[in-house]
Design a protein around this motif. Structure first.
Motif, PDB file in Angstrom:
ATOM      1  N   VAL A  54     140.599 -35.663 135.747  1.00  9.45           N
ATOM      2  CA  VAL A  54     140.395 -36.840 134.908  1.00  9.45           C
ATOM      3  C   VAL A  54     140.232 -36.377 133.469  1.00  9.45           C
ATOM      4  N   GLY A  55     141.041 -36.905 132.566  1.00  9.44           N
ATOM      5  CA  GLY A  55     140.928 -36.614 131.142  1.00  9.44           C
ATOM      6  C   GLY A  55     140.407 -37.832 130.404  1.00  9.44           C
ATOM      7  N   LYS A  56     139.353 -37.635 129.603  1.00 10.50           N
ATOM      8  CA  LYS A  56     138.752 -38.741 128.844  1.00 10.50           C
ATOM      9  C   LYS A  56     138.755 -38.377 127.363  1.00 10.50           C
ATOM     10  N   ASN A  57     139.285 -39.274 126.546  1.00  7.22           N
ATOM     11  CA  ASN A  57     139.356 -39.035 125.111  1.00  7.22           C
ATOM     12  C   ASN A  57     138.330 -39.912 124.399  1.00  7.22           C
ATOM     13  N   TYR A  58     137.257 -39.280 123.898  1.00  8.87           N
ATOM     14  CA  TYR A  58     136.207 -39.996 123.178  1.00  8.87           C
ATOM     15  C   TYR A  58     136.273 -39.766 121.674  1.00  8.87           C
ATOM     16  N   ALA A  59     137.318 -39.148 121.194  1.00  8.22           N
ATOM     17  CA  ALA A  59     137.430 -38.825 119.767  1.00  8.22           C
ATOM     18  C   ALA A  59     137.629 -40.093 118.945  1.00  8.22           C
ATOM     19  N   MET A  60     137.039 -40.091 117.731  1.00  8.69           N
ATOM     20  CA  MET A  60     137.095 -41.250 116.836  1.00  8.69           C
ATOM     21  C   MET A  60     137.307 -40.784 115.401  1.00  8.69           C
ATOM     22  N   SER A  61     138.000 -41.577 114.647  1.00  4.66           N
ATOM     23  CA  SER A  61     138.267 -41.245 113.255  1.00  4.66           C
ATOM     24  C   SER A  61     136.974 -41.202 112.435  1.00  4.66           C
ATOM     25  N   GLY A  62     136.848 -40.157 111.621  1.00  2.00           N
ATOM     26  CA  GLY A  62     135.736 -40.059 110.689  1.00  2.00           C
ATOM     27  C   GLY A  62     134.410 -39.624 111.277  1.00  2.00           C
ATOM     28  N   MET A  63     134.356 -39.325 112.555  1.00  2.73           N
ATOM     29  CA  MET A  63     133.079 -38.940 113.176  1.00  2.73           C
ATOM     30  C   MET A  63     132.767 -37.468 112.907  1.00  2.73           C
ATOM     31  N   THR A  64     131.507 -37.188 112.662  1.00  5.21           N
ATOM     32  CA  THR A  64     131.035 -35.809 112.554  1.00  5.21           C
ATOM     33  C   THR A  64     130.327 -35.452 113.858  1.00  5.21           C
ATOM     34  N   SER A  65     130.120 -34.175 114.082  1.00  8.42           N
ATOM     35  CA  SER A  65     129.522 -33.740 115.339  1.00  8.42           C
ATOM     36  C   SER A  65     128.028 -33.996 115.423  1.00  8.42           C
ATOM     37  N   ALA A  66     127.373 -34.146 114.284  1.00  9.04           N
ATOM     38  CA  ALA A  66     125.920 -34.323 114.289  1.00  9.04           C
ATOM     39  C   ALA A  66     125.518 -35.186 113.097  1.00  9.04           C
ATOM     40  N   PRO A  67     124.404 -35.851 113.188  1.00  5.29           N
ATOM     41  CA  PRO A  67     123.448 -35.787 114.279  1.00  5.29           C
ATOM     42  C   PRO A  67     123.726 -36.783 115.408  1.00  5.29           C
ATOM     43  N   GLN A  68     124.430 -37.896 115.141  1.00  4.50           N
ATOM     44  CA  GLN A  68     124.553 -38.966 116.127  1.00  4.50           C
ATOM     45  C   GLN A  68     125.143 -38.498 117.456  1.00  4.50           C
ATOM     46  N   LEU A  69     126.308 -37.897 117.424  1.00  3.98           N
ATOM     47  CA  LEU A  69     126.959 -37.500 118.678  1.00  3.98           C
ATOM     48  C   LEU A  69     126.222 -36.364 119.368  1.00  3.98           C
ATOM     49  N   ALA A  70     125.690 -35.422 118.608  1.00  2.71           N
ATOM     50  CA  ALA A  70     124.972 -34.300 119.209  1.00  2.71           C
ATOM     51  C   ALA A  70     123.710 -34.762 119.928  1.00  2.71           C
ATOM     52  N   LEU A  71     123.043 -35.762 119.397  1.00  5.18           N
ATOM     53  CA  LEU A  71     121.785 -36.218 119.994  1.00  5.18           C
ATOM     54  C   LEU A  71     121.983 -37.222 121.124  1.00  5.18           C
ATOM     55  N   CYS A  72     123.185 -37.733 121.284  1.00  2.00           N
ATOM     56  CA  CYS A  72     123.438 -38.754 122.310  1.00  2.00           C
ATOM     57  C   CYS A  72     124.582 -38.362 123.239  1.00  2.00           C
ATOM     58  N   MET A  73     124.733 -37.089 123.533  1.00  5.10           N
ATOM     59  CA  MET A  73     125.882 -36.616 124.316  1.00  5.10           C
ATOM     60  C   MET A  73     125.988 -37.276 125.684  1.00  5.10           C
ATOM     61  N   GLU A  74     124.906 -37.319 126.424  1.00  5.94           N
ATOM     62  CA  GLU A  74     124.979 -37.888 127.766  1.00  5.94           C
ATOM     63  C   GLU A  74     125.324 -39.374 127.722  1.00  5.94           C
ATOM     64  N   GLN A  75     124.775 -40.082 126.722  1.00  5.82           N
ATOM     65  CA  GLN A  75     125.059 -41.513 126.605  1.00  5.82           C
ATOM     66  C   GLN A  75     126.511 -41.757 126.199  1.00  5.82           C
ATOM     67  N   VAL A  76     127.100 -40.882 125.391  1.00  3.37           N
ATOM     68  CA  VAL A  76     128.474 -41.075 124.926  1.00  3.37           C
ATOM     69  C   VAL A  76     129.481 -40.538 125.937  1.00  3.37           C
ATOM     70  N   TYR A  77     129.279 -39.314 126.408  1.00  2.00           N
ATOM     71  CA  TYR A  77     130.273 -38.637 127.246  1.00  2.00           C
ATOM     72  C   TYR A  77     129.974 -38.720 128.737  1.00  2.00           C
ATOM     73  N   GLY A  78     128.772 -39.094 129.098  1.00  2.39           N
ATOM     74  CA  GLY A  78     128.383 -39.163 130.502  1.00  2.39           C
ATOM     75  C   GLY A  78     127.845 -37.833 130.995  1.00  2.39           C
ATOM     76  N   SER A  79     127.405 -37.814 132.229  1.00  2.00           N
ATOM     77  CA  SER A  79     126.838 -36.597 132.806  1.00  2.00           C
ATOM     78  C   SER A  79     127.767 -35.938 133.814  1.00  2.00           C
ATOM     79  N   ASP A  80     128.975 -36.461 133.952  1.00  4.40           N
ATOM     80  CA  ASP A  80     129.925 -35.937 134.939  1.00  4.40           C
ATOM     81  C   ASP A  80     131.019 -35.088 134.310  1.00  4.40           C
ATOM     82  N   VAL A  81     130.742 -34.490 133.149  1.00  5.58           N
ATOM     83  CA  VAL A  81     131.747 -33.727 132.412  1.00  5.58           C
ATOM     84  C   VAL A  81     131.744 -32.265 132.855  1.00  5.58           C
ATOM     85  N   ASP A  82     132.911 -31.732 133.188  1.00  7.33           N
ATOM     86  CA  ASP A  82     133.040 -30.316 133.520  1.00  7.33           C
ATOM     87  C   ASP A  82     133.389 -29.494 132.276  1.00  7.33           C
TER      88      ASP A  82
END
Length: 110
Positions: A54-82
């Protein structure tokens, strides 16, 4: 392919892509994005092994890696990521790049 308890899951391998518009594939057809091309290529191979890819694309224009995405990884990407692929080269350059990279990678390993 383990669940959060360390037990084997139902033979699913999940690849998630995070990042900016480059990772999202903006400017191309969605089917030409890295995640879509990877999925198209790997699904038949994994299938012969009895594993669903399963391939999931969560990339978005203009997003930086932190702090928002880094602090909310499980909520954004889920916990089933290999595998979590990271491409923020366009938006994370400059003075804050070391801080953002540290925050992203320290959270991604959890």
């Amino acid at each position: 392919l383990l669940d959060t308890s360390g037990n084997r899951t139902a033979n699913t391998f999940t690849w998630s892509t995070a990042g900016n518009s480059i990772a999202a594939g903006h400017g191309n057809l969605f089917s030409q994005s890295y995640t879509a091309a990877l999925t198209l290529t790997l699904q038949p191979i994994f299938s012969t092994l009895g594993i669903k890819f399963v391939g999931k694309n969560y990339a978005m224009s203009g997003m930086t890696s932190a702090p928002q995405l880094a602090l909310c990884m499980e909520q954004v990407y889920g916990s089933d990521v290999d595998v979590l692929s990271w491409e923020f080269g366009l938006t994370d350059a400059g003075a804050m790049s070391a801080f953002r990279a540290y925050q992203w990678f320290s959270r991604a390993q959890l």
